[in-house]
Design an enzyme around this catalytic site. Structure first.
Site, PDB file in Angstrom:
ATOM      1  N   CYS A 138       0.823  -1.224   0.000  1.00 22.64           N
ATOM      2  CA  CYS A 138       0.000   0.000   0.000  1.00 22.64           C
ATOM      3  C   CYS A 138       0.849   1.263   0.000  1.00 22.64           C
ATOM      4  CB  CYS A 138      -0.960   0.051   1.202  1.00 22.64           C
ATOM      5  SG  CYS A 138      -2.040  -1.338   1.340  1.00 22.64           S
ATOM      6  N   ALA A 139       2.072   1.179  -0.507  1.00 19.24           N
ATOM      7  CA  ALA A 139       2.919   2.379  -0.558  1.00 19.24           C
ATOM      8  C   ALA A 139       3.652   2.361  -1.904  1.00 19.24           C
ATOM      9  CB  ALA A 139       3.892   2.400   0.615  1.00 19.24           C
TER      10      ALA A 139
END
Ligand code: PLP
Length: 378
Positions: free
Chosen positions: A337-338
């Site tokens: 998620c980055a």
């Protein structure tokens, strides 16, 4: 049961005291805090205040009302970001941010409401505060930085960034998702105006909990409005904290459990931090010695949270994580998620395997994990 090395996603196991506190809230004083004057409602309100007070003490907040509860760190970040910004504002954030920062900001930017500058980390994986300063301009209203990268664990120079933001009168938000509970946090020393955190990671509380420190003097716009149990004759959301930001019934069992988590972690914080550093050093050294393994986390022990990210040769990280799961080790593969952090590491396509430790992790488990990784490379 597998060996759990996914504490950066959520911690496990929770201390017995957390489980007991959740049960007590649902059995001994199950009532709506702040919504009645009968003894159970009062007991519920007292527990909510006790958790708030313990959190404020843990982060060096000047008073308990500086801490408002949220449903997770994402919720707290959304409140901090959307509650701070006005049309035309400029925001500086880093490419290392989690999507819980990037998506709200990029969404606002895509709708033309704000302008956004994302600062790249230096080649060593740390953001240079001077780069943040250079990205600010006269319309910068907010600077956002993660305390520690959720991909590499690299602890960012947030205090230096805080000083720079303060000297320019710009609001500073820290995403503490991978820091609070694993290292000391003092919101005054960090110079932050807003500090968002989850309750379910290193604070060892239940899922569905989190919070936001809001420096006294700051009033944010609201994400939700509704009943607060106060000023009920008014049709306008109250200005007072914490009610302004906590419309609707709060997560009493979660907050009670979080309070027990904080009571567990606070007196052991330096012990937990030192042990997690040693565990990650053992992981770093062991993995670095295996031919074909690329490790992405910083070499310096004090510069990383309890996270080690790596890849096994060209093997896609999701396949590696699945293979490790079959060998009895719970780690996370793929993208975390980055996307900016992965782009920086060159792992946007295959992701990275992330092993993350917690207070319950043992050196034997780390040894066993490295044996399992070695077997995969043969
Ligand atoms: C750096 C970072 N920020 C924000 C979040 C979001 O936290 P939550 O899942 O509690 O919403 C995470 C979750 O892993 C994270 O690692």
């Amino acid at each position: 049961m597998s060996v759990y090395l996914d504490h950066a996603a959520t911690s496990d196991p929770k201390p017995e005291a957390v489980l007991r506190a959740v049960t007590a809230a649902m059995t001994e004083y199950n009532a709506n805090p702040g919504r009645g004057g009968h003894p159970r409602a009062v007991a519920a309100a007292r527990q909510v205040l006790a958790t708030r007070t313990a959190l404020a003490k843990l982060i060096g907040a000047p008073d308990a009302m500086s801490v408002v509860f949220a449903f997770n760190c994402t919720d707290a970040l959304n409140l901090a970001i959307k509650g701070s910004l006005r049309v035309g504002d400029h925001v500086v954030a880093t490419r290392l941010e989690h999507n819980s920062v990037l998506r709200p900001l990029c969404g606002l930017a895509a709708r033309g409401r704000i302008r956004l500058t994302l600062v790249d980390p230096r080649p060593d994986g740390f953001v240079d505060p001077e780069d943040v300063a250079a990205a600010m301009n006269g319309s910068t209203a907010l600077v956002v930085c993660t305390h520690a990268s959720n991909v590499t664990g690299a602890i960012q120079p947030v205090a230096a960034i805080g000083q720079l933001a303060k000297s320019r009168g710009v609001r500073f938000l820290i995403d503490g998702a991978q820091a609070l509970g694993g290292m000391p946090v003092d919101v005054g020393a960090l110079g932050c105006d807003l500090y968002a955190f989850p309750g379910h990671k290193s604070l060892l509380g239940p899922q569905g909990t989190g919070g936001l420190y809001i420096r006294p003097g700051i009033t944010l716009g609201t994400l939700r409005e509704g009943g607060t149990g106060s000023a009920s004759d008014s049709l306008i959301q109250p200005m007072e904290r914490p009610e302004r930001y906590e419309a609707g019934t709060v997560n009493l069992p979660g907050i009670a459990g979080l309070g027990a988590g904080v009571e567990y972690v606070a007196p052991r914080l330096s012990q937990i931090m030192m042990r997690e550093r040693e565990l990650t050093s053992a992981l770093m050294e062991g993995l670095s010695a295996i031919p074909g393994i690329v490790v992405y986390s910083p070499a310096e022990e004090a510069a990383r949270a309890g996270i080690v990210a790596f890849n096994l040769g060209d093997l896609p990280s999701a396949q590696a994580a699945d293979a490790l799961a079959r060998k009895g080790y719970a780690v996370r593969g793929s993208l975390h998620c980055a996307p900016g952090a992965h782009r920086f590491l060159g792992t946007l396509t295959r992701g990275a395997v992330r092993a993350s430790v917690g207070p319950s992790t043992t050196f034997e488990e780390i040894e066993g994990f490295m044996d399992a990784v070695r077997q995969l490379t043969h």
